[in-house]
Scaffold this motif. Structure first.
Motif, PDB file in Angstrom:
ATOM      1  N   LEU A 446      -2.869  -1.384-106.345  1.00 28.23           N
ATOM      2  CA  LEU A 446      -3.976  -0.545-105.893  1.00 28.23           C
ATOM      3  C   LEU A 446      -4.641  -1.228-104.710  1.00 28.23           C
ATOM      4  CD1 LEU A 446      -5.464   0.389-109.386  1.00 28.23           C
ATOM      5  CD2 LEU A 446      -4.199   1.913-107.850  1.00 28.23           C
ATOM      6  N   LEU A 447      -5.145  -0.443-103.784  1.00 27.96           N
ATOM      7  CA  LEU A 447      -5.697  -0.994-102.548  1.00 27.96           C
ATOM      8  C   LEU A 447      -7.172  -1.349-102.650  1.00 27.96           C
ATOM      9  CD1 LEU A 447      -4.021   1.362 -99.928  1.00 27.96           C
ATOM     10  CD2 LEU A 447      -3.186  -0.789-100.869  1.00 27.96           C
ATOM     11  N   GLY A 448      -7.862  -0.850-103.656  1.00 28.38           N
ATOM     12  CA  GLY A 448      -9.288  -1.117-103.766  1.00 28.38           C
ATOM     13  C   GLY A 448     -10.094  -0.393-102.709  1.00 28.38           C
ATOM     14  N   VAL A 449      -9.725   0.849-102.404  1.00 29.52           N
ATOM     15  CA  VAL A 449     -10.429   1.649-101.401  1.00 29.52           C
ATOM     16  C   VAL A 449     -11.127   2.808-102.096  1.00 29.52           C
ATOM     17  CG1 VAL A 449      -8.851   1.015 -99.553  1.00 29.52           C
ATOM     18  CG2 VAL A 449      -8.366   3.031-100.947  1.00 29.52           C
ATOM     19  N   PRO A 450     -12.199   3.339-101.488  1.00 32.27           N
ATOM     20  CA  PRO A 450     -12.963   4.405-102.135  1.00 32.27           C
ATOM     21  C   PRO A 450     -12.144   5.623-102.518  1.00 32.27           C
ATOM     22  CG  PRO A 450     -14.218   3.479-100.321  1.00 32.27           C
ATOM     23  CD  PRO A 450     -12.851   2.868-100.248  1.00 32.27           C
ATOM     24  N   ALA A 451     -11.156   5.991-101.693  1.00 31.93           N
ATOM     25  CA  ALA A 451     -10.388   7.208-101.968  1.00 31.93           C
ATOM     26  C   ALA A 451      -9.677   7.160-103.307  1.00 31.93           C
ATOM     27  CB  ALA A 451      -9.378   7.443-100.853  1.00 31.93           C
ATOM     28  N   GLU A 452      -9.419   5.970-103.833  1.00 31.11           N
ATOM     29  CA  GLU A 452      -8.750   5.873-105.127  1.00 31.11           C
ATOM     30  C   GLU A 452      -9.630   6.387-106.261  1.00 31.11           C
ATOM     31  OE1 GLU A 452      -5.580   2.259-104.354  1.00 31.11           O
ATOM     32  OE2 GLU A 452      -7.610   1.731-105.016  1.00 31.11           O
ATOM     33  N   GLY A 658     -12.072  -4.109 -94.430  1.00 31.97           N
ATOM     34  CA  GLY A 658     -12.428  -2.717 -94.192  1.00 31.97           C
ATOM     35  C   GLY A 658     -11.420  -1.800 -94.813  1.00 31.97           C
ATOM     36  N   TYR A 659     -11.514  -0.521 -94.497  1.00 39.89           N
ATOM     37  CA  TYR A 659     -10.661   0.470 -95.114  1.00 39.89           C
ATOM     38  C   TYR A 659      -9.952   1.281 -94.038  1.00 39.89           C
ATOM     39  CZ  TYR A 659     -13.842  -0.656 -98.921  1.00 39.89           C
ATOM     40  OH  TYR A 659     -14.590  -1.317 -99.855  1.00 39.89           O
ATOM     41  N   ASP A 660      -8.713   1.591 -94.316  1.00 41.33           N
ATOM     42  CA  ASP A 660      -7.944   2.437 -93.416  1.00 41.33           C
ATOM     43  C   ASP A 660      -8.437   3.876 -93.551  1.00 41.33           C
ATOM     44  OD1 ASP A 660      -6.071   3.995 -92.149  1.00 41.33           O
ATOM     45  OD2 ASP A 660      -4.362   2.814 -92.832  1.00 41.33           O
ATOM     46  N   PRO A 661      -8.878   4.499 -92.485  1.00 38.60           N
ATOM     47  CA  PRO A 661      -9.394   5.869 -92.600  1.00 38.60           C
ATOM     48  C   PRO A 661      -8.348   6.851 -93.090  1.00 38.60           C
ATOM     49  CG  PRO A 661      -9.076   5.280 -90.291  1.00 38.60           C
ATOM     50  CD  PRO A 661      -8.927   4.015 -91.078  1.00 38.60           C
ATOM     51  N   ASP A 662      -7.071   6.545 -92.905  1.00 42.65           N
ATOM     52  CA  ASP A 662      -6.033   7.455 -93.378  1.00 42.65           C
ATOM     53  C   ASP A 662      -5.954   7.501 -94.901  1.00 42.65           C
ATOM     54  OD1 ASP A 662      -5.356   8.187 -90.868  1.00 42.65           O
ATOM     55  OD2 ASP A 662      -3.649   6.831 -90.685  1.00 42.65           O
ATOM     56  N   LEU A 663      -6.632   6.554 -95.565  1.00 41.05           N
ATOM     57  CA  LEU A 663      -6.602   6.532 -97.020  1.00 41.05           C
ATOM     58  C   LEU A 663      -7.732   7.337 -97.631  1.00 41.05           C
ATOM     59  CD1 LEU A 663      -5.629   2.813 -97.555  1.00 41.05           C
ATOM     60  CD2 LEU A 663      -4.192   4.809 -97.877  1.00 41.05           C
TER      61      LEU A 663
END
Length: 685
Positions: A446-452, A658-663
């Motif tokens: 898991l990437l640990g990004v908000p979209a998850e 930071g976070y990749d906006p594509d995610l």
């Protein structure tokens, strides 16, 4: 020493020894150089490992180049024992390992023929060669040593032990790349029956094979095999094992062959492969393939049949479905089913298919919130139809999928409201809810990004993972590693059982109870109200962006089951949502699997200590109106654009600043993943 002198003299009589002119002294010295049987370890002749379902029915054998299944002498019919003795060693019960008269007779015949036509080896000598001499060379020295070892072996073992071991180690030919070693394997291959069921002619055919398994192979050379079989029958008659009438009748019979695939046929091939890999990971390839293991698995054949039928009863054109069901208190896999055909594709969608979970991932966020003390009934978020959020260090994140006004976390769960969970995910912290998912049983990266928070994963999740993770909630917050193996029995009697099934507590029973209480509403009145079952149950629907994946994952106190539906090879929109496609399969299966015991979720011993949660994003109550929030609701709007940095990659490398906006999704315009079997790229509703 007298026996060794006689032995040396007897061996000296062989045609090869006489022609070579070796002296008796050399022969005796060679015999004396033979290693002691007690100092040697028998070569591992191997045996097939067999896999069983939970009810004891066979699922098949682990594939290997040598098929061998040892049996007791009492299981080998006397006619086969007599046939083997008659053709290989007629004085078996009289000699002490070496038949001196047979050696002399063979020497004379070899001299008269001008070539080696008979070897004079006894059954004991052949057994010693099979057990202790690796890649034996056809030399006089080896034969002398072999003879001395056979004499010593006879001193330490009974005739019945020797005969039984010989019949279980001799080779009987190779077919389709696999060699039959031992009479049980040979009987299964040539006649598709147990050795105990062989008739006279069948037994005679097998007895004639070890001398030249390839030359006499009945599938390759039926005429040669019949001639050899009749030689065996003649020897049996001449030695008094069968009457003249039986001999005359039997020698005119056909071969009666029936090619058997006992060792190649397997049931539940996807599950079988999963078990085999689990075995190899623990014991190694050689032990699994040749160790003669008896592997008792957790698969319940009755529930497996129910799962397969439930999937078959709800077909979706152009899509597949997969189901995994787990015992919540042990992590044991009791069903693993798929609509796919193993003959067409060996990829196991149930265990290997990693697809975006959509909103079925939200319970990990909810569990994190409750574990942090957030009261789902007293914590409210705005729920407009769409919203734009501003995660720290990232570009604006537009999210759609709301309701109206403000909504409690309970209601947002029951009705699967994306905009609420996107805000909640930011408040509890992406790094925290991804950690919670891993603690509960998710093993995919898991990437640990908000979209998850709303199911926008990259390489997660499989039905196996989801079933296992939800089982943690069902078992009051205790996680058990998924297993398909109940116990393994070794040939020496040792039994290996799984480690302590107590599991690991990852959350309190109070947290697990609160989450279950909320998710019962999904089935009672929420997105899966169509598919409730008679017993208390909790669950969550999930549908990914573009409707490419549809999920339902649900559980009772005793059984946790995940169902996924989608196209295995492409992200093609489905004709419905998780509640439409996967939940009916879950309902049909769980109506049987969870019928007994039909318990309610037990009251917790450690109730969760909860209180309302407030942040820049929450609202004070459900009375707040949707009009109070514009479409760019979020934390403080950045005054200057934020340049996103490279996200953590699935293997854990990369910058985490930071976070990749594509995610971010839905609404970010990202492309679907090109290889859905291995990686996914949408998000969930």
């Amino acid at each position: 020493m007298g026996k060794k002198v006689l032995l040396a003299f007897a061996v000296l009589l062989t045609g090869i020894a006489i022609a070579a002119g070796y002296g008796a002294v050399w022969v005796l010295d060679t015999a004396n150089s033979a290693p002691s049987i007690d100092s040697l370890k028998p070569l591992n002749s191997g045996a097939n490992s067999e896999v069983f379902a939970a009810d004891g029915s066979s699922l098949g054998y682990v594939q290997t180049d040598i098929n061998r299944e040892p049996v007791k002498l009492s299981e080998i019919p006397k006619r086969l024992q007599h046939a083997s003795i008659a053709i290989e060693d007629e004085n078996f019960y009289e000699h002490s390992g070496v038949d001196y008269s047979a050696v002399a007779r063979a020497a004379i015949e070899n001299i008269e023929a001008g070539e080696v036509k008979q070897g004079g080896s006894t059954i004991t000598q052949q057994l010693v060669r099979n057990l202790y001499i690796d890649d034996p060379e056809d030399t006089i020295e080896r034969k002398i040593i072999e003879a001395e070892m056979a004499r010593e072996y006879e001193d330490e073992h009974s005739k019945d032990e020797i005969l039984n071991r010989y019949l279980n180690t001799a080779t009987y030919g190779t077919n389709d790349g696999r060699t039959a070693a031992g009479v049980e394997a040979a009987s299964q291959v040539y006649f598709d029956k147990h050795v105990s069921d062989l008739n006279l002619t069948e037994a005679a055919l097998l007895a004639g094979l070890p001398q030249a398994p390839t030359d006499y192979n009945p599938f390759l050379n039926p005429d040669g095999a019949k001639n050899r079989r009749n030689q065996v029958l003649k020897a049996m008659h001449e030695q008094g094992y069968i009457s003249a009438s039986k001999y005359d009748k039997a020698r005119h019979d056909g071969l009666g062959l029936h090619r058997g695939y006992h060792y190649e046929t397997r049931q539940q091939q996807y599950f079988f492969d999963f078990v085999q890999q689990e075995l190899i990971s623990k014991y190694g390839v050689k032990t699994v393939r040749d160790g003669g293991l008896k592997v008792y698995t957790t698969l319940d054949p009755k529930l497996q049949a129910v799962a397969e039928q439930a999937i078959a009863n709800h077909p979706i054109t152009g899509a597949a479905s997969a189901l995994v069901s787990t015992k919540t208190g042990t992590g044991e896999i009791i069903a693993m089913a798929s609509s796919e055909s193993y003959e067409d594709d060996q990829f196991n969608l149930a265990a290997q298919g990693r697809r975006q979970p959509g909103s079925s991932f939200k319970p990990f966020v909810l569990t994190t919130a409750v574990d942090q003390g957030i009261d789902p009934d007293a914590t409210y978020y705005p729920a407009p139809s769409s919203i734009t959020l501003y995660p720290p260090g990232a570009e604006p994140w537009p999210v759609s999928g709301g309701g109206s006004g403000s909504m409690s976390l309970r209601d947002a769960t029951v009705h699967s409201v994306n905009v609420v969970y996107a805000q909640l995910g930011l408040d509890v912290g992406p790094e925290n809810f991804t950690d919670m998912a891993h603690r509960m049983g998710i093993t995919s990266p898991l990437l640990g990004v908000p979209a998850e928070a709303i199911g926008g994963t990259y390489q997660c999740c499989s039905p196996l993972e989801m079933s296992n993770a939800f089982a943690t909630l069902a078992d009051g917050g205790v996680h058990h590693k998924p297993t398909a193996i109940e116990r393994v029995e070794f040939p020496d009697g040792k039994v290996d059982e799984p480690d302590d099934p107590a599991g690991d507590r990852v959350i309190s029973d109070g947290v697990a109870y609160t989450v279950a209480d909320i998710m019962t509403g999904v089935l009672d009145s929420g997105t899966a109200a169509c598919c409730d079952i008679p017993c208390p149950a909790a669950g969550k629907t999930g549908t990914t962006d573009t409707q490419a994946d549809a999920w339902f994952v649900g559980y009772t106190p005793h059984v946790s089951t995940a169902v996924w539906t989608g196209n295995p090879d492409a992200r093609i929109p489905l004709p419905g949502y998780g509640a439409d496609l996967s939940a009916p399969i879950w309902q049909e299966y769980m109506s049987v699997a969870a019928a007994s015991p039909c318990d309610d979720f037990p009251a917790p011993e450690d109730p969760a200590d909860l209180s309302p949660y407030y942040s820049d994003q929450t609202t004070s109550s459900s009375s707040d109106s949707d009009s109070d929030y514009d479409s760019t609701y979020g934390t403080t709007t950045p005054t200057t654009p934020v340049t996103p940095t490279t996200p953590t990659t699935p293997d854990g490398t990369g910058d985490t600043g930071g976070y990749d906006p594509d995610l971010y999704a839905p609404g970010a315009g990202q492309d679907p993943a090109p290889t859905p079997r291995e990686a996914t790229g949408g998000t969930g509703n």
